[in-house]
Every structure is written in C-alpha cells, then in structure tokens.
Scaffold this active site. Structure first.
Site, PDB file in Angstrom:
ATOM      1  N   HIS A  49       0.847  -1.196   0.000  1.00 10.47           N
ATOM      2  CA  HIS A  49       0.000   0.000   0.000  1.00 10.47           C
ATOM      3  C   HIS A  49       0.877   1.239   0.000  1.00 10.47           C
ATOM      4  O   HIS A  49       1.926   1.243   0.639  1.00 10.47           O
ATOM      5  CB  HIS A  49      -0.920   0.013   1.231  1.00 10.47           C
ATOM      6  CG  HIS A  49      -2.064   0.937   1.081  1.00 10.47           C
ATOM      7  ND1 HIS A  49      -1.967   2.275   1.378  1.00 10.47           N
ATOM      8  CD2 HIS A  49      -3.318   0.733   0.615  1.00 10.47           C
ATOM      9  CE1 HIS A  49      -3.124   2.843   1.116  1.00 10.47           C
ATOM     10  NE2 HIS A  49      -3.967   1.938   0.641  1.00 10.47           N
ATOM     11  N   ASP A  81      -7.910  -5.563   0.043  1.00  8.74           N
ATOM     12  CA  ASP A  81      -8.402  -6.468  -1.004  1.00  8.74           C
ATOM     13  C   ASP A  81      -8.009  -7.923  -0.776  1.00  8.74           C
ATOM     14  O   ASP A  81      -8.470  -8.808  -1.498  1.00  8.74           O
ATOM     15  CB  ASP A  81      -7.862  -6.020  -2.372  1.00  8.74           C
ATOM     16  CG  ASP A  81      -8.433  -4.677  -2.778  1.00  8.74           C
ATOM     17  OD1 ASP A  81      -9.644  -4.503  -2.664  1.00  8.74           O
ATOM     18  OD2 ASP A  81      -7.658  -3.794  -3.191  1.00  8.74           O
TER      19      ASP A  81
HETATM   20  N1  CMC Z   1       4.069  -7.734  -4.749  1.00  2.00           N
HETATM   21  C1  CMC Z   1       5.393  -7.700  -4.985  1.00  2.00           C
HETATM   22  N2  CMC Z   1       6.146  -6.579  -4.908  1.00  2.00           N
HETATM   23  C2  CMC Z   1       5.513  -5.445  -4.561  1.00  2.00           C
HETATM   24  C3  CMC Z   1       4.137  -5.417  -4.293  1.00  2.00           C
HETATM   25  C4  CMC Z   1       3.408  -6.614  -4.391  1.00  2.00           C
HETATM   26  N3  CMC Z   1       2.099  -6.632  -4.143  1.00  2.00           N
HETATM   27  N4  CMC Z   1       3.771  -4.138  -3.984  1.00  2.00           N
HETATM   28  C5  CMC Z   1       4.884  -3.416  -4.069  1.00  2.00           C
HETATM   29  N5  CMC Z   1       5.957  -4.192  -4.405  1.00  2.00           N
HETATM   30  C6  CMC Z   1       7.356  -3.777  -4.529  1.00  2.00           C
HETATM   31  C7  CMC Z   1       7.598  -3.039  -5.826  1.00  2.00           C
HETATM   32  O1  CMC Z   1       7.975  -3.919  -6.865  1.00  2.00           O
HETATM   33  C8  CMC Z   1       8.712  -2.108  -5.421  1.00  2.00           C
HETATM   34  O2  CMC Z   1       9.899  -2.856  -5.372  1.00  2.00           O
HETATM   35  P1  CMC Z   1      11.308  -2.170  -5.775  1.00  2.00           P
HETATM   36  O3  CMC Z   1      11.544  -1.094  -4.745  1.00  2.00           O
HETATM   37  O4  CMC Z   1      12.293  -3.279  -5.716  1.00  2.00           O
HETATM   38  O5  CMC Z   1      11.122  -1.616  -7.158  1.00  2.00           O
HETATM   39  C9  CMC Z   1       8.348  -1.718  -3.991  1.00  2.00           C
HETATM   40  O6  CMC Z   1       7.620  -2.836  -3.483  1.00  2.00           O
HETATM   41  C10 CMC Z   1       7.510  -0.443  -3.882  1.00  2.00           C
HETATM   42  O7  CMC Z   1       6.364  -0.626  -4.704  1.00  2.00           O
HETATM   43  P2  CMC Z   1       5.652   0.550  -5.505  1.00  2.00           P
HETATM   44  O8  CMC Z   1       4.942  -0.031  -6.672  1.00  2.00           O
HETATM   45  O9  CMC Z   1       6.628   1.655  -5.767  1.00  2.00           O
HETATM   46  O10 CMC Z   1       4.610   1.042  -4.408  1.00  2.00           O
HETATM   47  P3  CMC Z   1       3.379   1.989  -4.670  1.00  2.00           P
HETATM   48  O11 CMC Z   1       3.141   2.711  -3.430  1.00  2.00           O
HETATM   49  O12 CMC Z   1       3.583   2.781  -5.910  1.00  2.00           O
HETATM   50  O13 CMC Z   1       2.171   0.958  -5.002  1.00  2.00           O
HETATM   51  C11 CMC Z   1       0.459  -0.608  -4.691  1.00  2.00           C
HETATM   52  C12 CMC Z   1       1.249   0.549  -4.076  1.00  2.00           C
HETATM   53  C13 CMC Z   1      -0.725  -0.922  -3.805  1.00  2.00           C
HETATM   54  C14 CMC Z   1      -0.088  -0.193  -6.067  1.00  2.00           C
HETATM   55  C15 CMC Z   1       1.377  -1.848  -4.831  1.00  2.00           C
HETATM   56  O14 CMC Z   1       1.818  -2.262  -3.547  1.00  2.00           O
HETATM   57  C16 CMC Z   1       0.712  -2.988  -5.571  1.00  2.00           C
HETATM   58  O15 CMC Z   1       0.760  -3.040  -6.803  1.00  2.00           O
HETATM   59  N6  CMC Z   1       0.053  -3.938  -4.836  1.00  2.00           N
HETATM   60  C17 CMC Z   1      -0.684  -5.001  -5.491  1.00  2.00           C
HETATM   61  C18 CMC Z   1      -2.042  -4.472  -5.995  1.00  2.00           C
HETATM   62  C19 CMC Z   1      -2.997  -4.242  -4.845  1.00  2.00           C
HETATM   63  O16 CMC Z   1      -3.158  -5.071  -3.961  1.00  2.00           O
HETATM   64  N7  CMC Z   1      -3.675  -3.093  -4.906  1.00  2.00           N
HETATM   65  C20 CMC Z   1      -4.680  -2.715  -3.884  1.00  2.00           C
HETATM   66  C21 CMC Z   1      -4.218  -1.556  -3.040  1.00  2.00           C
HETATM   67  S1  CMC Z   1      -5.147  -1.285  -1.553  1.00  2.00           S
HETATM   68  C22 CMC Z   1      -6.746  -0.885  -2.026  1.00  2.00           C
HETATM   69  C23 CMC Z   1      -6.885   0.171  -3.039  1.00  2.00           C
HETATM   70  O17 CMC Z   1      -6.195   1.204  -3.038  1.00  2.00           O
HETATM   71  O18 CMC Z   1      -7.769   0.031  -3.856  1.00  2.00           O
END
Ligand code: CMC
Length: 427
Positions: free
Chosen positions: A306, A363
């Site tokens: 998140h 989720d």
């Molecule tokens: N699985 C594997 N790696 C992950 C995940 C994951 N679910 N989430 C983040 N990472 C890694 C990402 O690859 C990155 O690694 P590195 O620093 O080596 O490049 C690091 O963690 C930071 O991730 P980010 O994408 O920069 O983080 P963000 O704040 O931009 O994204 C997020 C947040 C929720 C989109 C992301 O964690 C994600 O894609 N999660 C899976 C999708 C999900 O469950 N979404 C629902 C979010 S909660 C409810 C809502 O908002 O609707």
C-alpha cells in the site's frame, strides 16, 4: 513563532509556511512557489503532495490507524451499519435518530430507477464488465436528475446523496442480473439497505431471498471498511473532476472508472484469480511468492502492499477475522482462505516483503467474504464502489463548499523536443 521551511536556491532563500494537521502531520505550503521562485516541484504519483486539507478521514500508515471523522474504524465492527457511516462521512457527525430515519426513508424512496434507464441495460452485451455499466449508469443519472446538477445547501446534497447511494445498489444488481439473463427484481421498501441489495441480486420472482443476520452484518462491515480512504486514486479523481465544477453524478462516474484498475479496487478480482490459480494446482504458494519477488516477472502478490500503510492495514486485519467467522457461522469451508493465510505467512517472513514493508491490504480477504455471500468475482469491484461511494460524495461536497477551491491543474516538466521551426509538414 509559527514554523517556517527555508528553501535555498543559489544565492536566494525563501521562507514557506508549515501547516500542522490535527494529528501533528506537517505540510510545507508551496502554493506560491512558482510565483516567487519560477520553480515547480516534481512529485510523480503525488507520493509527497497533499492536494488539499480535508477533515473526513485520518490515516497513520506507520501505525496502521484509520479513522472516519475521528472515530477508529474498529468501533464500527460491533454493530455495523453502513447507512449510519455514510451519513457520518458526508455530514461530519453520527446521525441523530431523526436524521437517520429520514435518510433511511430517502434511501427507500429513491431505490427505483427511472423505467427509461432500464432500456440502457438492454443495450449492453451480456459479457459487458459490470464496472463499465456502473460508470455509464451513474453518469446517466445526471440525465434523469438535472435539478441536482447545482447543489448549494445541505438539503440538496442530502437529496443527491440519498439518490446516488440508493440507486447504485439497484444499478449494480441489475448489471449482475443482465449478465445472467435474469429478470430484474424491483427493490422492496420493507427491507433495509444491505438486505434490499441482496434481495435485488438473488431473489427470483417466485422465491424471496432470505438474508442471514451474519451475512447482513458481514456485508455492512465490508462496505464500511471500504467507505473512505482519504486521497486515494478514485477519490482524487472525483475531486479532480469536481474541481472543474462538474456535477456530482459525473464526478462519481469518473471515480468508478479510476477504481476499476487492478492496482486499485480491481485488485480484489486479481486476488481471487491468484488464489484460484493456486487452488487448481497450477502454482504453489511458495512459487507464487517467488514469482512476485522477481522484478522481471511483472507478477505481484495481489492484495499486498500500500502507498500509505507501512505496517498492517487495519481493514485487512478486520476482514481476515470476518472471513473466518462468516465461514464458520455458515458452516462452510473455503480452501481459498487457507491458501490466503499460507501466502500471508510466507510473505510476512520473507525479507523482500519485510524490507519493503508490504502487508495484506483491504483487497486480500474481501473476496473470500464476497464469495461466501454468493457475489460472483466479476462483481467484486462493484461492491468496492458501493462501499466507496459515500467517501466520494463526502470529498466532492467538502471541496464544493471550500471557498478557496480552484480547478485542479498540475504542472509538468517538459522533456520533449526543443523548438523545431524547420520541420517540413506534409500538407
Ligand atoms: N508484490 C510484490 N512486490 C511489490 C508489491 C506486491 N504486491 N507491492 C509493491 N511491491 C514492490 C515493488 O515492486 C517495489 O519494489 P522495488 O523497490 O524493488 O522496485 C516496492 O515494493 C515499492 O512498490 P511501488 O509499486 O513503488 O509502491 P506503490 O506505493 O507505488 O504501489 C500498490 C502501491 C498498492 C499499487 C502496490 O503495492 C501494488 O501493486 N500492490 C498489489 C495491488 C494491490 O493489492 N492493490 C490494492 C491496493 S489497496 C486498495 C486500493 O487502493 O484500492
């Protein structure tokens, strides 16, 4: 003396005021930055940018805290009532009995769709994604309620909010029934919010759906836990669209589109698909986690991570418990819950997830609850939208009443070609 932040650019320094929120959060007010310095800030995906001041929801992502209008979300679990929370978010206080009765009465009164709207459903293919139908139909509501385009006082917002919160259930259930080729079931004025929705989803003309109290409470709580989450992607979209003074229906329709994406509300569908893949034996939980850690794989552990929560997401903690209780009370077993628990266990012990502070989010367990209630997977994100609607309305209204609000219009840093006056254009 009030705190100031000093910015030094070459020989010059500039002071900017620091605003302090109710819970001690600090924000440097840079609204005059460009006028004073000629510089803009670069903050892709707005990870450090507070786009507004808001009094609706507080999150402390480090400590796993979520409060609606100051009330910790855990407090809603004892006697979950989604309509009460919707009122709280929009109007800023828990409703009095008279306010609650009047609002609940409005929700009942406005549950029907204009008969003209029903024809729109017929035009969609059976395979149409319900989120596309939902967004189109919420936008279409603005055609049927032109008198609610201009909302200036609390009576008008109450009327518009009641219509939207009531009709979204009817639209959602009609979208589902259309996809199955089933006859539409009209709302029943004797049923309360959640029971009425389940009635429109699952009753037949010859057989009334009986709503179990456990299911009613679980769904009320699930909707409450989705009801607001401050400046998330869809809410920011609603505020962005609303900032142009677009009407409430159009703004919320845009919110539905933003919610649809798999990184936002669409993640609940992806989680279920991930769990199903594991259940069918296509991949083990250990292999899946390994794949999610591999930067080249493009696979993520869905329902994990998140932007704001850097410790547990309190919504996931509650929903994990609700999933277990619901299945136990319904006397059912769902192998997907065991798989989810196993994935969580593996990830929480893995340095990759620990270092990046990735925990289950809202989720991760919601789909198991929805599945136990009988909601099909392609409706999961629609359920998120029903829950999030009061939050969107609250934010739209908060912004609309803010006399200092301006049209949202970010800047950019142009990195395209430099001036080219010699290109030969084909005529
Ligand atoms: N699985 C594997 N790696 C992950 C995940 C994951 N679910 N989430 C983040 N990472 C890694 C990402 O690859 C990155 O690694 P590195 O620093 O080596 O490049 C690091 O963690 C930071 O991730 P980010 O994408 O920069 O983080 P963000 O704040 O931009 O994204 C997020 C947040 C929720 C989109 C992301 O964690 C994600 O894609 N999660 C899976 C999708 C999900 O469950 N979404 C629902 C979010 S909660 C409810 C809502 O908002 O609707």
């Amino acid at each position: 003396m009030a705190e100031q932040a000093t910015l030094t650019l070459g020989e010059s320094s500039y002071e900017f005021p620091v605003h302090v929120g109710t819970e001690g959060e600090r924000a440097i007010d840079i609204r005059n930055l460009r006028t004073r310095t000629g510089y803009v800030t670069l903050d892709p995906a707005f990870g450090n940018t507070a786009s507004c001041e808001s009094a609706i929801t507080f999150i402390d992502g480090e400590r796993g805290i979520l409060r609606y209008r100051g009330i910790p979300i855990e407090q809603f679990a004892a006697r979950p009532n989604f309509v009460e929370v919707a009122w709280l978010l929009i109007f800023g206080h828990l409703p009095t009995q008279a306010e609650y009765d009047a609002f609940a009465g409005d929700l009942t009164a406005h549950a029907n769709l204009d008969e003209g709207m029903k024809h729109h459903f017929e035009g969609f293919p059976r395979t149409a994604p319900p989120m596309a139908i939902l967004s189109a139909m919420i936008n279409a509501l603005s055609c049927f309620h032109p008198e609610l385009h201009e909302l200036e006082d609390s009576d008008q917002i109450r009327e518009a909010a009641a219509r939207l919160i009531s009709k979204i259930r009817t639209i959602a259930s009609y979208a589902y029934r259309h996809s199955r080729g089933l006859p539409y079931i009209y709302p029943d004025p004797h049923l309360r919010y959640v029971q009425n929705f389940l009635h429109m989803m699952f009753s037949d003309p010859y057989r009334q759906y009986e709503c179990d109290a456990t299911v009613r409470d679980a769904l009320n709580l699930l909707l409450i836990l989705h009801a607001d989450h401050e400046q998330n992607c869809s809410t920011s979209t609603v505020r962005m669209v609303g900032s142009s003074q677009a009407n409430l229906f159009a703004s919320c329709a845009a919110g539905v589109c933003a919610l649809w994406g798999p990184l936002h509300g669409g993640a609940n569908v992806e989680v279920l698909q991930m769990l199903e893949q594991i259940r069918r034996g296509r991949i083990t939980p250990e292999e899946y986690v390994k794949l999610a850690k591999d930067g080249d794989s493009k696979v993520r552990l869905m329902g994990f991570g998140h932007r704001v929560y850097k410790s547990f997401d309190p919504r996931a903690t509650i929903l994990g418990g609700v999933a277990e209780q619901l299945l136990a009370q319904l006397g059912r077993d769902d192998p997907l819950l065991d798989i989810a628990r196993r994935l969580e266990e593996i990830a929480l012990e893995d340095p990759y997830f620990i270092e990046r502070k990735l925990y289950p989010n809202v989720d991760f367990y919601s789909g198991i609850i929805l599945r136990a209630i009988g909601i099909p997977t392609n409706m999961f994100t629609v359920m998120f939208a029903i829950g999030r609607l009061p939050g969107w309305i609250a934010h739209w209204w908060e912004q609309h009443r803010d006399t200092g609000s301006r049209i949202a219009r970010p800047r950019q840093l142009y990195v395209g070609p430099a001036l080219n006056e010699t290109a030969s254009l084909s005529s």
